[in-house]
Design a protein around this motif. Structure first.
Motif, PDB file in Angstrom:
ATOM      1  N   ALA A 138       7.134 -11.676   2.605  1.00  0.00           N
ATOM      2  CA  ALA A 138       7.496 -13.317   2.377  1.00  0.00           C
ATOM      3  C   ALA A 138       8.717 -13.323   1.683  1.00  0.00           C
ATOM      4  CB  ALA A 138       6.352 -13.836   1.951  1.00  0.00           C
ATOM      5  N   ARG A 139       9.037 -12.636   0.767  1.00  0.00           N
ATOM      6  CA  ARG A 139      10.097 -12.772   0.006  1.00  0.00           C
ATOM      7  C   ARG A 139      11.401 -12.531   0.488  1.00  0.00           C
ATOM      8  NH1 ARG A 139      11.747 -10.929  -6.153  1.00  0.00           N
ATOM      9  NH2 ARG A 139      14.060 -10.968  -5.877  1.00  0.00           N
ATOM     10  N   ILE A 140      11.266 -11.192   1.382  1.00  0.00           N
ATOM     11  CA  ILE A 140      12.533 -10.800   2.177  1.00  0.00           C
ATOM     12  C   ILE A 140      12.783 -11.901   3.340  1.00  0.00           C
ATOM     13  CG2 ILE A 140      13.170  -9.024   3.998  1.00  0.00           C
ATOM     14  CD1 ILE A 140      11.449  -7.038   2.432  1.00  0.00           C
ATOM     15  N   ASP A 141      11.860 -12.641   3.806  1.00  0.00           N
ATOM     16  CA  ASP A 141      11.918 -13.425   4.980  1.00  0.00           C
ATOM     17  C   ASP A 141      12.728 -14.850   4.273  1.00  0.00           C
ATOM     18  OD1 ASP A 141      10.651 -11.851   6.830  1.00  0.00           O
ATOM     19  OD2 ASP A 141       8.687 -12.926   6.681  1.00  0.00           O
ATOM     20  N   ARG A 142      12.150 -15.214   3.129  1.00  0.00           N
ATOM     21  CA  ARG A 142      12.810 -16.260   2.531  1.00  0.00           C
ATOM     22  C   ARG A 142      14.186 -16.015   2.235  1.00  0.00           C
ATOM     23  NH1 ARG A 142      11.715 -16.623  -3.431  1.00  0.00           N
ATOM     24  NH2 ARG A 142      13.085 -15.235  -3.548  1.00  0.00           N
ATOM     25  N   ASP A 143      14.730 -14.917   1.720  1.00  0.00           N
ATOM     26  CA  ASP A 143      16.029 -14.626   1.285  1.00  0.00           C
ATOM     27  C   ASP A 143      17.082 -14.439   2.675  1.00  0.00           C
ATOM     28  OD1 ASP A 143      15.644 -14.557  -1.206  1.00  0.00           O
ATOM     29  OD2 ASP A 143      15.526 -12.280  -1.414  1.00  0.00           O
ATOM     30  N   LEU A 144      16.431 -13.865   3.841  1.00  0.00           N
ATOM     31  CA  LEU A 144      17.023 -13.929   5.092  1.00  0.00           C
ATOM     32  C   LEU A 144      17.259 -15.160   5.501  1.00  0.00           C
ATOM     33  CD1 LEU A 144      15.249 -10.796   6.598  1.00  0.00           C
ATOM     34  CD2 LEU A 144      17.585 -10.738   5.908  1.00  0.00           C
ATOM     35  N   ALA A 145      16.246 -16.033   5.098  1.00  0.00           N
ATOM     36  CA  ALA A 145      16.351 -17.511   5.885  1.00  0.00           C
ATOM     37  C   ALA A 145      17.648 -18.351   5.209  1.00  0.00           C
ATOM     38  CB  ALA A 145      15.161 -18.262   5.781  1.00  0.00           C
ATOM     39  N   LEU A 146      17.710 -17.761   3.750  1.00  0.00           N
ATOM     40  CA  LEU A 146      18.744 -18.417   3.005  1.00  0.00           C
ATOM     41  C   LEU A 146      20.155 -17.958   3.159  1.00  0.00           C
ATOM     42  CD1 LEU A 146      17.053 -18.639  -0.514  1.00  0.00           C
ATOM     43  CD2 LEU A 146      17.535 -20.432   1.057  1.00  0.00           C
ATOM     44  N   GLY A 147      20.335 -17.052   4.294  1.00  0.00           N
ATOM     45  CA  GLY A 147      21.458 -16.410   4.738  1.00  0.00           C
ATOM     46  C   GLY A 147      21.901 -15.321   3.988  1.00  0.00           C
ATOM     47  N   ARG A 148      21.090 -14.545   2.899  1.00  0.00           N
ATOM     48  CA  ARG A 148      21.555 -13.589   2.358  1.00  0.00           C
ATOM     49  C   ARG A 148      21.423 -12.274   3.040  1.00  0.00           C
ATOM     50  NH1 ARG A 148      18.499 -12.512  -3.158  1.00  0.00           N
ATOM     51  NH2 ARG A 148      20.348 -11.148  -3.395  1.00  0.00           N
ATOM     52  N   ARG A 149      22.720 -11.300   2.910  1.00  0.00           N
ATOM     53  CA  ARG A 149      22.720  -9.997   3.414  1.00  0.00           C
ATOM     54  C   ARG A 149      21.752  -9.294   3.099  1.00  0.00           C
ATOM     55  NH1 ARG A 149      28.897  -9.132   1.545  1.00  0.00           N
ATOM     56  NH2 ARG A 149      27.668  -9.383  -0.498  1.00  0.00           N
ATOM     57  N   PRO A 150      21.414  -8.232   4.067  1.00  0.00           N
ATOM     58  CA  PRO A 150      20.100  -7.227   4.038  1.00  0.00           C
ATOM     59  C   PRO A 150      20.526  -6.396   2.751  1.00  0.00           C
ATOM     60  CG  PRO A 150      20.277  -7.747   6.304  1.00  0.00           C
ATOM     61  CD  PRO A 150      21.706  -8.424   5.626  1.00  0.00           C
ATOM     62  N   ARG A 151      21.854  -5.830   2.651  1.00  0.00           N
ATOM     63  CA  ARG A 151      22.217  -4.953   1.502  1.00  0.00           C
ATOM     64  C   ARG A 151      21.945  -5.534   0.299  1.00  0.00           C
ATOM     65  NH1 ARG A 151      28.507  -4.022   2.698  1.00  0.00           N
ATOM     66  NH2 ARG A 151      29.326  -6.355   2.023  1.00  0.00           N
ATOM     67  N   ASP A 152      22.221  -6.839   0.124  1.00  0.00           N
ATOM     68  CA  ASP A 152      22.096  -7.722  -1.382  1.00  0.00           C
ATOM     69  C   ASP A 152      20.454  -7.636  -1.395  1.00  0.00           C
ATOM     70  OD1 ASP A 152      24.838  -7.987  -1.466  1.00  0.00           O
ATOM     71  OD2 ASP A 152      24.868  -9.678  -0.549  1.00  0.00           O
ATOM     72  N   ILE A 153      19.736  -7.984  -0.662  1.00  0.00           N
ATOM     73  CA  ILE A 153      18.446  -8.252  -0.866  1.00  0.00           C
ATOM     74  C   ILE A 153      17.703  -6.843  -1.159  1.00  0.00           C
ATOM     75  CG2 ILE A 153      16.018  -8.939   0.321  1.00  0.00           C
ATOM     76  CD1 ILE A 153      17.540 -10.573   2.183  1.00  0.00           C
ATOM     77  N   ALA A 154      18.141  -5.731  -0.672  1.00  0.00           N
ATOM     78  CA  ALA A 154      17.719  -4.500  -0.871  1.00  0.00           C
ATOM     79  C   ALA A 154      18.232  -4.044  -1.990  1.00  0.00           C
ATOM     80  CB  ALA A 154      18.375  -3.408   0.210  1.00  0.00           C
ATOM     81  N   ASP A 155      19.443  -4.314  -2.417  1.00  0.00           N
ATOM     82  CA  ASP A 155      19.998  -3.712  -3.714  1.00  0.00           C
ATOM     83  C   ASP A 155      19.027  -4.360  -4.875  1.00  0.00           C
ATOM     84  OD1 ASP A 155      21.996  -2.161  -2.949  1.00  0.00           O
ATOM     85  OD2 ASP A 155      23.397  -3.652  -2.961  1.00  0.00           O
TER      86      ASP A 155
END
Length: 282
Positions: free
Chosen positions: A243-260
């Motif tokens: 759910a947090r990953i989905d939220r961050d993706l919806a905000l337009g954050r880049r996958p690599r930044d979310i993963a870091d």
């Protein structure tokens, strides 16, 4: 002949009146000055009325021969004073190698404390509730920068960092993407004529930063995590992580930044989290 002493001398970060009496006495008594920038060192020594001393350059590019030469001066019984361009040496400044060389040679290493942009900014921030983390200058780009930003975002205590005026806007934006509500102090040109202190949330100051050009030395104090923010990812179920990953993706954050960020917070290898993020994005 007794071995000499290395004095690590803090100098003003702006206002020349911030030099301590002890620092002046040490510089006056030293046989030799080692300096990051010999021109700046001579200008300060001239202001203090200290002349006739050899001033040797010793910066971050000092060679083994330079360090060996300094050790030889100590072995000959000389008293050496080391100073950087401004503030306390070795705090995001050169000097570590010199201190190690002096200690290895059996010479006493004596701190002469004084001005520090870190402590000056913290003292007026109103954001320190206990300990703090100092990270110096963030990497300029790539994975190292993303991991450093993730570390700042996941640190529950206040964080102090330095930034170039040319990258201040980018750093505020990058941090605001991760922790927009976190309070921050921007301390610019501390102790100088154009000293400026700006306070607010990262989201607010990142937006305001787009409208201005930064000049001079910049120190940022990022406040401690708000209740419920620190350790947010610890103990999350798989569904909550997704759910947090989905939220961050919806905000337009880049996958690599979310993963870091999540890899630091969860203590999970980055490649594992990155695969999960890209799967959710797909």
């Amino acid at each position: 002949m007794p071995v000499g002493t290395l004095y690590v001398v803090a100098t003003p970060i702006g206002h020349l009146g911030d030099i301590t009496q002890r620092a002046v006495e040490v510089l006056r008594a030293a046989d030799r000055i080692l300096a990051e920038d010999t021109r700046r060192a001579r200008a300060l020594l001239s202001h203090l009325g200290i002349g006739g001393k050899p001033v040797d350059r010793l910066d971050e590019h000092a060679s083994d021969a330079d360090l060996a030469r300094a050790a030889a001066h100590l072995a000959a019984g000389e008293q050496l004073a080391f100073m950087t361009d401004a503030g306390t040496p070795v705090v995001s400044d050169p000097g570590n190698a010199l201190v190690r060389a002096a200690a290895a040679a059996g010479a006493p290493v004596v701190p002469i404390p004084g001005a520090s942009a870190v402590m000056a900014a913290l003292s007026v921030s109103g954001l320190v509730t206990g300990g703090f983390r100092f990270v110096g200058f963030l990497p300029r780009g790539g994975r190292e920068r993303r991991e450093a930003l993730a570390l700042v975002a996941s640190t529950p205590e206040a964080v102090v960092l330095f930034e170039s005026p040319h990258r201040t806007t980018d750093t505020l934006r990058d941090l605001a993407e991760r922790i927009p509500r976190r309070q921050v102090l921007i301390a610019r040109e501390l102790t100088k004529v154009h000293e400026e202190l700006l306070r607010g949330s990262l989201a607010d100051l990142a937006a305001r930063a787009q409208e201005r050009e930064w000049r001079g030395e910049v120190t940022l104090v990022v406040g401690p995590a708000e209740p419920g923010e620190a350790g947010e990812a610890e103990g999350l179920s798989d569904a909550e992580i997704d759910a947090r990953i989905d939220r961050d993706l919806a905000l337009g954050r880049r996958p690599r930044d979310i993963a870091d960020e999540l890899s630091v917070e969860l203590g999970v290898p980055r490649r594992t989290i990155y695969a999960r993020v890209t799967a959710r994005k797909g």
